[in-house]
Enzyme design. Structure first.
Site, PDB file in Angstrom:
ATOM      1  N   GLY B 145      -1.219  47.100  37.876  1.00 30.44           N
ATOM      2  CA  GLY B 145      -1.220  47.011  39.061  1.00 30.44           C
ATOM      3  C   GLY B 145      -2.368  46.600  39.605  1.00 30.44           C
ATOM      4  CB  CYS B 146      -3.072  45.054  43.262  1.00 31.72           C
ATOM      5  SG  CYS B 146      -2.074  46.011  44.280  1.00 31.72           S
ATOM      6  CG  PHE B 147      -4.437  49.968  45.219  1.00 29.21           C
ATOM      7  CD1 PHE B 147      -5.300  49.435  45.824  1.00 29.21           C
ATOM      8  CD2 PHE B 147      -3.091  50.085  45.457  1.00 29.21           C
ATOM      9  CE1 PHE B 147      -5.117  49.238  47.194  1.00 29.21           C
ATOM     10  CE2 PHE B 147      -2.605  49.646  46.762  1.00 29.21           C
ATOM     11  CZ  PHE B 147      -3.759  49.535  47.758  1.00 29.21           C
TER      12      PHE B 147
END
Lengths: 335, 335, 335, 335
Positions: B145-147
């Site tokens: 995921g990006c975060f």
């Protein structure tokens, strides 16, 4: 009531003029600016064109004092303490928007790396939600910093209730706090589509937050500001670590209790946002989500209003026995 | 190498196409979209006009597999696990950009409130800085995921060195992470001049961050995301509380050591910013300011590149023994 | 004076509520919304929280009329003409913020591709600078469109003086004009860092601009709108081609003469900007640069205020013999 | 091929470095900066960190010439003509990104209010779409201004076909065109949520647009630029008034014919946008709506790429017989 403004050409000066334009009891009698001496206010602040027919003057302090019942000093720190003693000596009340009278002198001197030349002076920290009674009796009010306003109000109820053990204030501010003078920091290509942490552990507002929360209770305080692509507003995410876990409802109740009769505190059902407070003197509080020993409280203010000129007027209202909401009872501007 | 993309009309699909356009070893052989079937890519993604002469197709999975050596599944979670088993059954390697294979199945099911229909499958968590060797041997990589990408990389060295006790990740993301579909959340008047905290204690990326950092050491993890007025980018402020105080230099050294030979990790002397990584696969790390038991580490990534499609290509490069930087060695786009 | 608002949940409804909150003569007695029936206004419009304690109601038109002296219809075109006849039949004055009564019926029908069901009705085009006397005598005022307000006021003096031969209005608008409903057009990644021309020769406000300028003189009119990354505001660049060349001073004089006693027209020495009018009812005019047979005049308004709700209140003031500036005499909000 | 850059610390210098980083035939051998002498490029341009290991040098022109086959002069106008003669004297080819060699000397002198010290020099105006053959034979190419690039390409086919009688170019530019130096013009609160017309009839790019279009046909030319809240990009709305009315299809055909084999010209079915060209060397053209004698053509470029550094590299490619697309064949970065 006759109002003088020392330093009227910057953002906080302009904001005082904007807000006072509709204050039923205030008549502006002097606005000083060396740089714009003789220029009409509407040329320097085009949004005030047609609204105000005043011009900037370069006046001696004594002349400002002579004309005024109250003077706002909207000048940089260090400069303010050059004006305040003379103003007070002429029996004028003063709301100082600089940092000069906010801190204990020793802390001021180490924080601002300068000598305080008026150390004996007693001023009241102008956060009405904490110091209303003293403000009413004061001749000199030190108007709080923008970050401290949002941070202190986001945490006060939990600190006061002795629930908080450690707080991380992670604040996101619009760029207007950096003032009217262009710099790398305010250069559009550096701000747009970006977010800039700065003075991550050393911001000058940290001692102010600590000083005021220490009056309410013992708690470790951390503070990190960031500039986001917005002109106005400060949203503060208060990560509050508590001694014993509590529910969102417990937390909410503490806030509702403490702020029940506060005219400018709004406890929202929805998430606070910069747009709901934009241009207004409200401090919106919300969230109260709990995860283990962490409670997250979010506050939002307009840094130019509740974080500066609006709160200054709120203080003026209190100092003169006017209605606290006088001239300030306007909604935020959304969208 | 022949590349298929399942779900090519969204932002991550478009970003795969943008980045692969200059990959020396990749030939795109299939891009699927039900909605835009038959339309040329340049009409749906005008920035790819003239660059790509492909059109979207609505193909059975078996046909995509037949044409491809590797397939990127750029579809929402829940959807991906409907494609992956069939693709792998046809001996195609897969990089899944959804959340479906990132978490242990039980945690996936509670986090995404759905049943995992392919629980026995072994996938590798595709963060090369932590799992490079396994990625090289994998047929199925779960792209992070990006975060989590920004958060894990900001904290890994201190967690691995057993220095960290508790971390508050306060992340600021551009809105492109919310995808291509208009909603109240992406409505310009709601985003501009604002900052929006959301899923303040409950974001689905929290279990992913916890899972990966737990592999490195024991530490309490908190995570709060905010949307800021930016299209791309995630800046994460990691407030890392340490067991014993250390200096900035100590901290910096841990990061330099761990990331010394990482091609896409840049330890900056200046503060990380979204503009320095915009459009690139870099993760910039900086700050390391220390205040008592708090160390602040800042990371910046482009959520669409290192936080999604770029990292997916980095994983592809590793899975096929290509140069890890292949097709990805481009600077950020500043200003 | 008792005020009803039909359609209070959208942007123009919210703006009416924001502005009327400080109107000394207006008491809001009904605000309708089907969708938000029963919800308090502060939940739907958080910026109005604490300011207004009203709730949305789903009321029959007759009930709104019964309670009100004046009703604002803040509903989409086509819908408004379903309310207006009933309201007027109950002796309520109406300011309609939709397009339904702005145009001659035949032109309305071809422009809005619908049947006008109330063709015999006489309404006054509510641009006070052109129709003040008629507005004062009217029961039904058709509040002007946002683009026409800025465009007509930017050109009227030169058209009236028979100087203008052809005008190209190139307008730049904030996105709030597109309303509260999310769409591709309002999706943040499509608006930010972009500029979007649309309905380049066919915008529905063109016939409105032509109709009103034709009352002043003969002139060819062109109009092209663009969306820029701003929430509020319309800046119109009027490229005015004149029959015989004139000087900037000549042009300026025509504007100063025509607008000399207009409370909301400001002829600026500086270039008009969106920030100077933001949140205010002013129309700022400036520039007057001349190059051969081209005179460039720039106007700036807040599309939500002078371009919609503020002008509607200005019309209400006129219709009821109140001070024209009542409730509207606020400066713009800058920065 | 060995490339020198004189003036590498500004935006166009940084953009040359960004684009050349992936040019297969270019090796950067010298980048000068007095201010940043000795500093590594990655410290001044953090986005180039890890990509480039060069440092800025303060070198005599002769040394830059000695090392280089081609030199880009990325310095302000007036400064460039101080370097160019010496460079050419050492048999180096030069692409000058300043205005110094774009105009006939007499027009240059009146436009830029200075003396041209190298008047006899022959340079080629570096717009490949108009002057490809001459560019290939040139040792000195004057790289076009950003506005002229977008404006000329938006109008050339209609002017060349002798259809156009008068054109109003209304351009909207990102702020990066104003350079790296902070000023009131680039101050975030002045740019955000605003649009700023400037040099409305007198911009220095007007003579450049006139000069080049005059080579194609006779036509009255007007030009007005505006700054919008964007970092990159110029969108030009060309209001083209034609002698005899024509259809959209007629207009489109002229553009398709003229630009059929142009690698960087894209005639779009959709409306051009800044995001589709962002970071790329494309000039997108679209719209072609007709209303009476007005044809509206819209062009979009990235002012830093096709409007400056990208076009400079395109010129270099042509001057050295490289593939014209070399190092430039990248899509725009959207969203």
């Amino acid at each position: 009531m006759k109002v003088g403004i020392i330093g009227g050409s910057g953002y906080t000066g302009g904001e005082l003029l904007r807000l006072l334009a509709n204050h039923p009891n205030a008549e502006i009698v002097a606005v000083t600016s060396r740089k714009f001496k003789g220029k009409s206010i509407g040329v320097v602040h085009p949004h005030l064109s047609a609204i105000s027919d005043l011009s900037f003057e370069d006046l001696p302090t004594s002349e400002v004092a002579k004309r005024s019942d109250v003077v706002f000093t909207a000048v940089p720190h260090k400069a303010a303490m050059g004006y305040v003693p003379d103003l007070l000596a002429q029996n004028v009340k003063v709301v100082d928007l600089s940092a000069d009278y906010r801190l204990a002198p020793a802390i001021y001197e180490s924080t601002y790396e300068t000598t305080h030349t008026d150390q004996a002076r007693k001023a009241t920290y102008g956060l009405p939600e904490l110091h209303r009674a003293e403000i009413k009796r004061s001749d000199l009010v030190a108007n709080p910093g923008c970050f401290p306003t949002g941070a202190i109000l986001a945490a006060a109820p939990l600190v006061k209730a002795a629930k908080a053990e450690r707080i991380v204030f992670d604040s996101k501010t619009g760029i207007s706090g950096a003032g009217m003078m262009p710099s790398d920091v305010t250069h559009y290509p550096n701000v747009a589509e970006n977010v800039a942490p700065y003075e991550v552990t050393t911001h000058r507002h940290l001692p102010e937050i600590k000083q005021e929360l220490a009056l309410l209770g013992k708690c470790k305080i951390h503070f990190t500001p960031h500039i986001i692509p917005s002109v106005r507003g400060i949203l503060t995410t208060a990560h509050i670590f508590v001694k014993e876990t509590l529910t969102s409802e417990d937390a909410l109740e503490l806030y509702e209790d403490m702020y029940a009769s506060e005219p400018f505190m709004r406890i929202l059902e929805t998430m606070p946002s910069l747009s709901a407070v934009r241009g207004s003197n409200f401090c919106d509080i919300g969230c109260f989500d709990v995860e283990g020993d962490r409670v997250v409280v979010i506050s939002a203010i307009d840094n130019m209003v509740k974080g500066a000129s609006g709160q200054a007027i709120q203080n003026m209202n209190l100092m003169f026995g006017l209605g606290e909401k006088s001239g300030l009872w306007a909604p935020g501007m959304a969208p």
